[in-house]
Design an enzyme around this catalytic site. Sequence first.
Site, PDB file in Angstrom:
ATOM      1  N   CYS A  33       0.872  -1.175   0.000  1.00  0.00           N
ATOM      2  CA  CYS A  33       0.000   0.000   0.000  1.00  0.00           C
ATOM      3  C   CYS A  33       0.911   1.228   0.000  1.00  0.00           C
ATOM      4  CB  CYS A  33      -0.926  -0.013   1.212  1.00  0.00           C
ATOM      5  SG  CYS A  33      -0.083  -0.309   2.763  1.00  0.00           S
ATOM      6  N   HIS A 182       2.894  -7.702  -8.018  1.00  0.00           N
ATOM      7  CA  HIS A 182       1.718  -8.051  -8.830  1.00  0.00           C
ATOM      8  C   HIS A 182       2.011  -9.130  -9.878  1.00  0.00           C
ATOM      9  CE1 HIS A 182       1.090  -4.396  -6.735  1.00  0.00           C
ATOM     10  NE2 HIS A 182       1.329  -3.542  -7.698  1.00  0.00           N
ATOM     11  N   ASP A 251      -2.931  -2.516  -2.287  1.00  0.00           N
ATOM     12  CA  ASP A 251      -2.485  -1.476  -3.232  1.00  0.00           C
ATOM     13  C   ASP A 251      -3.256  -0.157  -3.038  1.00  0.00           C
ATOM     14  OD1 ASP A 251      -0.775  -0.397  -5.121  1.00  0.00           O
ATOM     15  OD2 ASP A 251      -2.137  -0.820  -6.775  1.00  0.00           O
ATOM     16  N   ASN A 256      -3.328   5.354 -10.476  1.00  0.00           N
ATOM     17  CA  ASN A 256      -3.429   5.178 -11.935  1.00  0.00           C
ATOM     18  C   ASN A 256      -4.477   4.174 -12.400  1.00  0.00           C
ATOM     19  OD1 ASN A 256      -1.201   6.985 -12.520  1.00  0.00           O
ATOM     20  ND2 ASN A 256       0.079   5.419 -11.589  1.00  0.00           N
TER      21      ASN A 256
HETATM   22  C1  0GY Z   1       1.172   0.128  -7.675  1.00  0.00           C
HETATM   23  C2  0GY Z   1       1.075   0.390  -9.117  1.00  0.00           C
HETATM   24  C3  0GY Z   1       1.270   1.546  -9.790  1.00  0.00           C
HETATM   25  C4  0GY Z   1       1.916   2.702  -9.310  1.00  0.00           C
HETATM   26  C5  0GY Z   1       2.926   2.747  -8.410  1.00  0.00           C
HETATM   27  O1  0GY Z   1       4.564   3.836  -7.220  1.00  0.00           O
HETATM   28  C6  0GY Z   1       3.684   3.964  -8.066  1.00  0.00           C
HETATM   29  O2  0GY Z   1       3.424   5.023  -8.626  1.00  0.00           O
HETATM   30  O3  0GY Z   1       3.331   1.681  -7.790  1.00  0.00           O
HETATM   31  C7  0GY Z   1       0.827   1.585 -11.201  1.00  0.00           C
HETATM   32  O4  0GY Z   1       0.558   2.669 -11.719  1.00  0.00           O
HETATM   33  O5  0GY Z   1       0.747   0.501 -11.820  1.00  0.00           O
HETATM   34  O6  0GY Z   1       1.719  -0.883  -7.279  1.00  0.00           O
HETATM   35  O7  0GY Z   1       0.720   0.957  -6.901  1.00  0.00           O
END
Ligand code: 0GY
Length: 299
Positions: A33, A182, A251, A256
């Site tokens: 998270c 993921h 998460d 996004n």
């Molecule tokens: C996630 C996935 C995303 C973003 C980030 O650090 C981040 O900006 O991890 C994503 O956009 O796929 O794991 O939160």
Amino acid sequence: MSKFVMDADWLCWSAAPSKPVFKVPEGAVDAHCHVFGPGDTFPFAPERKYTPCDASWQQLFALRDYLGFERNVIVQATCHGSDNRALIDALQRSNGKARGVATVTPGITDQELQVLHDAGVRGVRFNFVKRLVDALPKDGLLEVAHKIAPLGWHIVIYFEGKELPEHYDFFASLPTTVVVDHMGRPDVTCSVDGPEFGLFLKLLHENPNIWSKVSCPERLSVSGPHGYEDVIPFAKRVVEMFPDRVLWGTDWPHPNMKNHIPDDGKLVDFIPMIAQSAKLQKKLLVDNPMRLYWPEENT
Ligand code: 0GY
């Protein structure tokens, strides 16, 4: 007036998730998270690729309690770059109930690493997703890897499934425990028995130091909410093949997401679909994250 305005198409996290039907085991850890800002206190990085809505530690810890979890692992989000202040603040506010994964640059000193360690950081994240970060040269990443290894930290890697062939040897060469975000973002319209996911399973099979988060059905699914049925065979396969090397996380606050924001309660209800026995659920939610993030509490 806030200094930062979230992107026009930004979907903000749900303020009223459902109560999960699945009761997580005692001591469960939400192992993926983030916190965002608040931007006025902890400014977003100039090099960021998106500007999110704020998501504070108070809101994260309220969600933790509401969903029935005991602890969090907070991963530095790319919108904060390598400025880990919001992460450190959240860790320090958690009464020891949160650990962190930071973003650091190759020039970081041992003293700076120690400050992060004292705050509860236990890993660094290497991000290869091009829409999120500008690529970092691999020799710089290796420099970081060798600096953090003596602290007993691990490396979290985030990449797209189609890019695994290009990075495979590099990932296999990393000197620490490695955690894949993921499931390496498989294309779930392909077969779980096909070559793309097969390569990911091979990476884990050949490298006992590599773990996987079986998180983010909402991100990977093409069939969509709330069942995310098309992701089940992938996550279930990883949980059953590598029961001692899997982690799960919400998460939250779901950066996004473009077509929907998940209901966090329903995400928790996804867990028994992919970890189908009480034994697997306890490994996924308690034993594995505790071993990685709170080893001193393992009996
Ligand atoms: C996630 C996935 C995303 C973003 C980030 O650090 C981040 O900006 O991890 C994503 O956009 O796929 O794991 O939160």
